[in-house]
Design an enzyme around this catalytic site. Structure first.
Site, PDB file in Angstrom:
ATOM      1  N   LYS A  17       1.773  -1.726  -5.942  1.00  0.00           N
ATOM      2  CA  LYS A  17       2.089  -1.431  -4.532  1.00  0.00           C
ATOM      3  C   LYS A  17       1.270  -2.324  -3.605  1.00  0.00           C
ATOM      4  O   LYS A  17       1.803  -2.883  -2.653  1.00  0.00           O
ATOM      5  CB  LYS A  17       1.804   0.047  -4.194  1.00  0.00           C
ATOM      6  CG  LYS A  17       2.640   1.037  -4.981  1.00  0.00           C
ATOM      7  CD  LYS A  17       2.496   2.460  -4.453  1.00  0.00           C
ATOM      8  CE  LYS A  17       1.098   3.041  -4.647  1.00  0.00           C
ATOM      9  NZ  LYS A  17       0.731   3.266  -6.060  1.00  0.00           N
ATOM     10  N   ARG A  91       1.266  11.405  -1.014  1.00  0.00           N
ATOM     11  CA  ARG A  91       0.941  11.598  -2.425  1.00  0.00           C
ATOM     12  C   ARG A  91       1.313  13.001  -2.904  1.00  0.00           C
ATOM     13  O   ARG A  91       1.181  13.291  -4.081  1.00  0.00           O
ATOM     14  CB  ARG A  91      -0.562  11.441  -2.644  1.00  0.00           C
ATOM     15  CG  ARG A  91      -1.069  10.035  -2.503  1.00  0.00           C
ATOM     16  CD  ARG A  91      -0.709   9.191  -3.717  1.00  0.00           C
ATOM     17  NE  ARG A  91      -1.836   8.755  -4.480  1.00  0.00           N
ATOM     18  CZ  ARG A  91      -2.549   7.679  -4.219  1.00  0.00           C
ATOM     19  NH1 ARG A  91      -2.260   6.914  -3.182  1.00  0.00           N
ATOM     20  NH2 ARG A  91      -3.557   7.343  -4.989  1.00  0.00           N
ATOM     21  N   ARG A 127      -8.247  -3.404 -16.614  1.00  0.00           N
ATOM     22  CA  ARG A 127      -8.642  -4.289 -15.498  1.00  0.00           C
ATOM     23  C   ARG A 127     -10.161  -4.447 -15.430  1.00  0.00           C
ATOM     24  O   ARG A 127     -10.913  -3.499 -15.560  1.00  0.00           O
ATOM     25  CB  ARG A 127      -8.107  -3.678 -14.194  1.00  0.00           C
ATOM     26  CG  ARG A 127      -8.361  -4.520 -12.961  1.00  0.00           C
ATOM     27  CD  ARG A 127      -7.435  -4.142 -11.853  1.00  0.00           C
ATOM     28  NE  ARG A 127      -7.625  -2.780 -11.375  1.00  0.00           N
ATOM     29  CZ  ARG A 127      -6.869  -2.201 -10.445  1.00  0.00           C
ATOM     30  NH1 ARG A 127      -5.863  -2.878  -9.907  1.00  0.00           N
ATOM     31  NH2 ARG A 127      -7.096  -0.974 -10.057  1.00  0.00           N
ATOM     32  N   ARG A 160     -13.929  -1.057 -12.241  1.00  0.00           N
ATOM     33  CA  ARG A 160     -13.952  -0.087 -11.136  1.00  0.00           C
ATOM     34  C   ARG A 160     -14.099   1.310 -11.728  1.00  0.00           C
ATOM     35  O   ARG A 160     -13.462   1.614 -12.735  1.00  0.00           O
ATOM     36  CB  ARG A 160     -12.607  -0.169 -10.395  1.00  0.00           C
ATOM     37  CG  ARG A 160     -12.701  -0.725  -9.002  1.00  0.00           C
ATOM     38  CD  ARG A 160     -11.334  -0.991  -8.433  1.00  0.00           C
ATOM     39  NE  ARG A 160     -10.543   0.235  -8.189  1.00  0.00           N
ATOM     40  CZ  ARG A 160      -9.352   0.250  -7.606  1.00  0.00           C
ATOM     41  NH1 ARG A 160      -8.807  -0.873  -7.194  1.00  0.00           N
ATOM     42  NH2 ARG A 160      -8.685   1.374  -7.417  1.00  0.00           N
ATOM     43  N   ARG A 171      -5.663  10.324 -12.951  1.00  0.00           N
ATOM     44  CA  ARG A 171      -4.821   9.838 -11.839  1.00  0.00           C
ATOM     45  C   ARG A 171      -3.342   9.957 -12.211  1.00  0.00           C
ATOM     46  O   ARG A 171      -2.507  10.288 -11.371  1.00  0.00           O
ATOM     47  CB  ARG A 171      -5.172   8.374 -11.496  1.00  0.00           C
ATOM     48  CG  ARG A 171      -6.518   8.253 -10.791  1.00  0.00           C
ATOM     49  CD  ARG A 171      -7.034   6.825 -10.793  1.00  0.00           C
ATOM     50  NE  ARG A 171      -6.342   5.951  -9.868  1.00  0.00           N
ATOM     51  CZ  ARG A 171      -6.462   4.616  -9.884  1.00  0.00           C
ATOM     52  NH1 ARG A 171      -7.220   4.027 -10.781  1.00  0.00           N
ATOM     53  NH2 ARG A 171      -5.817   3.886  -9.003  1.00  0.00           N
TER      54      ARG A 171
HETATM   55  P1  AMP Z   1      -5.143   4.135  -4.428  1.00  0.00           P
HETATM   56  O1  AMP Z   1      -5.889   2.874  -4.207  1.00  0.00           O
HETATM   57  O2  AMP Z   1      -3.937   4.294  -3.537  1.00  0.00           O
HETATM   58  O3  AMP Z   1      -4.822   4.410  -5.881  1.00  0.00           O
HETATM   59  O4  AMP Z   1      -6.137   5.321  -3.958  1.00  0.00           O
HETATM   60  C1  AMP Z   1      -7.388   5.501  -4.554  1.00  0.00           C
HETATM   61  C2  AMP Z   1      -7.832   6.940  -4.369  1.00  0.00           C
HETATM   62  O5  AMP Z   1      -7.908   7.250  -2.968  1.00  0.00           O
HETATM   63  C3  AMP Z   1      -6.887   7.994  -4.939  1.00  0.00           C
HETATM   64  O6  AMP Z   1      -7.102   8.214  -6.328  1.00  0.00           O
HETATM   65  C4  AMP Z   1      -7.258   9.210  -4.098  1.00  0.00           C
HETATM   66  O7  AMP Z   1      -8.485   9.781  -4.506  1.00  0.00           O
HETATM   67  C5  AMP Z   1      -7.499   8.594  -2.719  1.00  0.00           C
HETATM   68  N1  AMP Z   1      -6.255   8.558  -1.928  1.00  0.00           N
HETATM   69  C6  AMP Z   1      -5.557   7.467  -1.519  1.00  0.00           C
HETATM   70  N2  AMP Z   1      -4.468   7.824  -0.822  1.00  0.00           N
HETATM   71  C7  AMP Z   1      -4.470   9.183  -0.785  1.00  0.00           C
HETATM   72  C8  AMP Z   1      -3.601  10.177  -0.236  1.00  0.00           C
HETATM   73  N3  AMP Z   1      -2.484   9.842   0.430  1.00  0.00           N
HETATM   74  N4  AMP Z   1      -3.952  11.481  -0.389  1.00  0.00           N
HETATM   75  C9  AMP Z   1      -5.062  11.852  -1.029  1.00  0.00           C
HETATM   76  N5  AMP Z   1      -5.916  10.978  -1.611  1.00  0.00           N
HETATM   77  C10 AMP Z   1      -5.633   9.661  -1.486  1.00  0.00           C
END
Ligand code: AMP
Length: 218
Positions: A17, A91, A127, A160, A171
């Site tokens: 994404k 989400r 990664r 990471r 996740r």
């Molecule tokens: P991402 O980089 O989009 O995978 O986001 C990394 C982490 O940020 C996720 O595993 C969540 O802990 C938090 N996060 C990002 N976007 C959201 C969202 N819309 N709602 C809740 N937590 C989020």
């Protein structure tokens, strides 16, 4: 296109994404808001939001809805005209319902980048990054010449925290339970498109462009 629009990118972690959103913002001049990036920056800066989000992000869980809704309201829904790519939100169903209500007259389009769980696991848990020069590797798909060492600057590679296998598994579980219902929410509403995320990034980009052209023709 100058009218205000939001394009939501859905898809499991590791579907690409972020990469695709950056590509689209360069190609079409769209704004790009990634809730994950905003949260990671807040963690780095040690802001109150970052302090709340850090342990939750490291465990692979979702940060409370009101915190992320605040980011979307400020950075996506307020302000002038133009298209914003929203990456990482909604989400879960309450976030999807919030977005539909808060967007008001702003048209929403949804592009779902689909990817199977096995590929997600290899892409994320494999990664590695160089903390010194930032180069990204994958131990399965694009390993460094010498295991654990950056080809460019010779530094030791790192992982990471949220890419550790047990966190990726969490996740994925969160995605399956909370985010997949969001796909069904949009599928029934029209303005929903799917792209195959298992292809090479260039192929995914091509499919994305085709969808964007369909959206712009609306
Ligand atoms: P991402 O980089 O989009 O995978 O986001 C990394 C982490 O940020 C996720 O595993 C969540 O802990 C938090 N996060 C990002 N976007 C959201 C969202 N819309 N709602 C809740 N937590 C989020």
């Amino acid at each position: 296109m100058s009218r205000k629009e939001v394009i939501v990118l859905l898809g499991p972690p590791g579907a690409g994404k972020g990469t695709q959103a950056k590509e689209l913002s360069q190609q079409y001049g769209f704004a790009h808001v990634s809730t994950g990036d905003v949260l990671r920056e807040a963690v780095k800066q040690g802001t109150p939001l970052g302090k709340k989000a850090k342990p939750i992000m490291e465990s692979g869980e979702l940060v409370p809805d009101d915190l992320v809704a605040g980011i979307v309201s400020e950075r996506v829904l307020s302000g002038g005209e133009g298209v914003t790519i929203l990456d990482g939100f909604p989400r879960n169903l309450p976030q999807a319902e919030y977005l539909s209500g808060a967007a008001g007259d702003i048209p929403l389009f949804v592009i779902n980048i689909c990817l199977d769980e096995e590929t997600v696991m290899k892409r994320l848990a494999g990664r590695r990054y160089c903390p010194n020069c930032g180069k990204i590797y994958n131990i399965f798909f694009s390993p460094p010449r010498q295991e654990g060492i950056c080809d460019v600057c010779g530094s030791e590679l790192a992982q990471r925290k949220d890419d550790r296998e047990e966190v990726v598994a969490e996740r994925l579980r969160v995605y399956r339970q909370q985010t997949q219902p969001v796909e069904d929410f949009y599928k029934g509403q029209g303005n929903y498109f799917e792209v195959d995320g298992a292809q090479e990034p260039e192929q995914v980009s091509k499919q994305m462009s085709t969808v964007i052209e369909q959206i712009q023709a609306n």
